[in-house]
Design a protein around this motif. Structure first.
Motif, PDB file in Angstrom:
ATOM      1  N   ASP A 176       0.831  -1.195   0.000  1.00 27.80           N
ATOM      2  CA  ASP A 176       0.000   0.000   0.000  1.00 27.80           C
ATOM      3  C   ASP A 176       0.874   1.256   0.000  1.00 27.80           C
ATOM      4  N   GLY A 177       0.539   2.196  -0.883  1.00 25.58           N
ATOM      5  CA  GLY A 177       1.295   3.444  -0.966  1.00 25.58           C
ATOM      6  C   GLY A 177       2.301   3.488  -2.095  1.00 25.58           C
ATOM      7  N   THR A 202       5.773   7.145  -4.700  1.00 25.61           N
ATOM      8  CA  THR A 202       4.750   6.890  -3.692  1.00 25.61           C
ATOM      9  C   THR A 202       3.437   7.551  -4.085  1.00 25.61           C
ATOM     10  N   GLN A 204      -0.310   9.388  -3.625  1.00 24.15           N
ATOM     11  CA  GLN A 204      -0.835  10.545  -2.922  1.00 24.15           C
ATOM     12  C   GLN A 204      -1.419  10.115  -1.580  1.00 24.15           C
ATOM     13  N   GLY A 205      -1.110  10.886  -0.528  1.00 26.05           N
ATOM     14  CA  GLY A 205      -1.643  10.590   0.787  1.00 26.05           C
ATOM     15  C   GLY A 205      -0.823   9.618   1.600  1.00 26.05           C
ATOM     16  N   HIS A 206       0.340   9.220   1.105  1.00 26.36           N
ATOM     17  CA  HIS A 206       1.193   8.268   1.807  1.00 26.36           C
ATOM     18  C   HIS A 206       2.562   8.898   2.082  1.00 26.36           C
ATOM     19  N   ARG A 207       3.030   8.759   3.308  1.00 29.80           N
ATOM     20  CA  ARG A 207       4.318   9.310   3.711  1.00 29.80           C
ATOM     21  C   ARG A 207       5.447   8.481   3.104  1.00 29.80           C
ATOM     22  N   ASP A 210       7.301   6.008   5.449  1.00 31.36           N
ATOM     23  CA  ASP A 210       6.495   4.855   5.854  1.00 31.36           C
ATOM     24  C   ASP A 210       6.404   3.831   4.723  1.00 31.36           C
ATOM     25  N   VAL A 211       6.201   4.315   3.495  1.00 33.53           N
ATOM     26  CA  VAL A 211       6.128   3.402   2.357  1.00 33.53           C
ATOM     27  C   VAL A 211       7.460   2.665   2.187  1.00 33.53           C
ATOM     28  N   HIS A 214       7.756  -0.064   4.746  1.00 38.65           N
ATOM     29  CA  HIS A 214       6.873  -1.196   4.457  1.00 38.65           C
ATOM     30  C   HIS A 214       7.416  -2.037   3.303  1.00 38.65           C
TER      31      HIS A 214
END
Length: 244
Positions: A176-177, A202, A204-207, A210-211, A214
């Motif tokens: 996800d992301g 990455t 939109q809406g994902h740091r 964090d991506v 993951h």
């Protein structure tokens, strides 16, 4: 031995000059998070995201992100050894933003500068950049708000990329992301003697940090034989439907 997964459309006939231009267009690769994260963000993507996020605070000119002056600082202890750094990557460490701006004539300069500095700090943290210093330089004055430039379009990617196929690279494209794989450095997933490097954009809406974390965790589970996994983010805030 170095191999590259061809998910991003890399062609063996691509010109050497085009490849060099793509790499230069990235700027430096900025460390995301801490040393053990083994993740980097292209300076071009960082600048585009920062400029788009703080456009309303002042008329921004040149923005540069680099290592902060930490002479005499001791390296962090207890951090796991990072994966091999990609070309033009800065070592993990605190960062500094240098930015030129043009405030309006009708607002006190200290107030504008403080607001802009706070915004740059905040949005750098949202990206996952460990910025500890923001230096600003006034390069002119705007007459009024009517002269404010239109909101700049965020630069979404650096280099070519492909529409996302979740089944393409398990441990990467199904995370996800992840908006898609990119190839500014040569390939979406590159294996160099057991050291994996992933190049991606990455969503939109994902740091980005964090991506990256993951992806590193997922790919390590899918490819347990890998000696290390590094992630290079070359684009942020990409609308996934824009790739279709």
């Amino acid at each position: 031995m170095t191999t590259a997964h061809g998910t991003s459309g890399t062609s063996g006939t691509e010109g050497w000059q085009a490849g060099v231009r793509r790499r230069l267009g990235l700027g430096r690769l900025l460390p995301l998070g801490a040393a053990e994260d083994s993740a980097w963000l292209a300076e071009s993507a960082a600048v585009g995201a920062l400029r788009s996020a703080v456009w309303a605070e002042a008329g921004l000119g040149r923005i540069r992100v680099g290592l902060a002056d930490t002479a005499g600082a001791q390296p962090p202890t207890g951090a796991a050894p990072p994966a091999p750094a990609p070309p033009s990557a800065l070592p993990p460490g605190p960062l500094r933003i240098d930015a030129d701006f043009e405030p309006g004539r009708d607002e006190p300069l200290p107030a504008v500068a403080e607001r802009l500095r706070a915004a740059l700090f905040a949005h750098a943290r949202e990206l996952g950049l460990q910025v500890v210093r923001v230096d600003l330089r006034v390069t002119g004055l705007r007459d009024d708000d009517a002269e404010r430039a239109a909101r700049p379009a965020q630069r979404q990617t650096a280099g070519s990329w492909s529409p996302l196929d979740p089944n393409d690279v398990p441990g990467v494209t199904d995370v996800d992301g992840v908006a898609g794989l990119t190839r500014a450095l040569g390939g979406g997933v590159t294996d160099s003697d057991g050291h994996l490097r992933v190049e991606l954009a990455t969503a939109q809406g994902h740091r980005p940090l964090d991506v990256a974390r993951h992806v590193r965790g997922a790919l390590a589970r899918v490819r347990p034989e890998a000696l290390s996994v590094a992630v290079v983010v070359t684009g942020v805030g990409v609308r996934v439907d824009a790739a279709e």
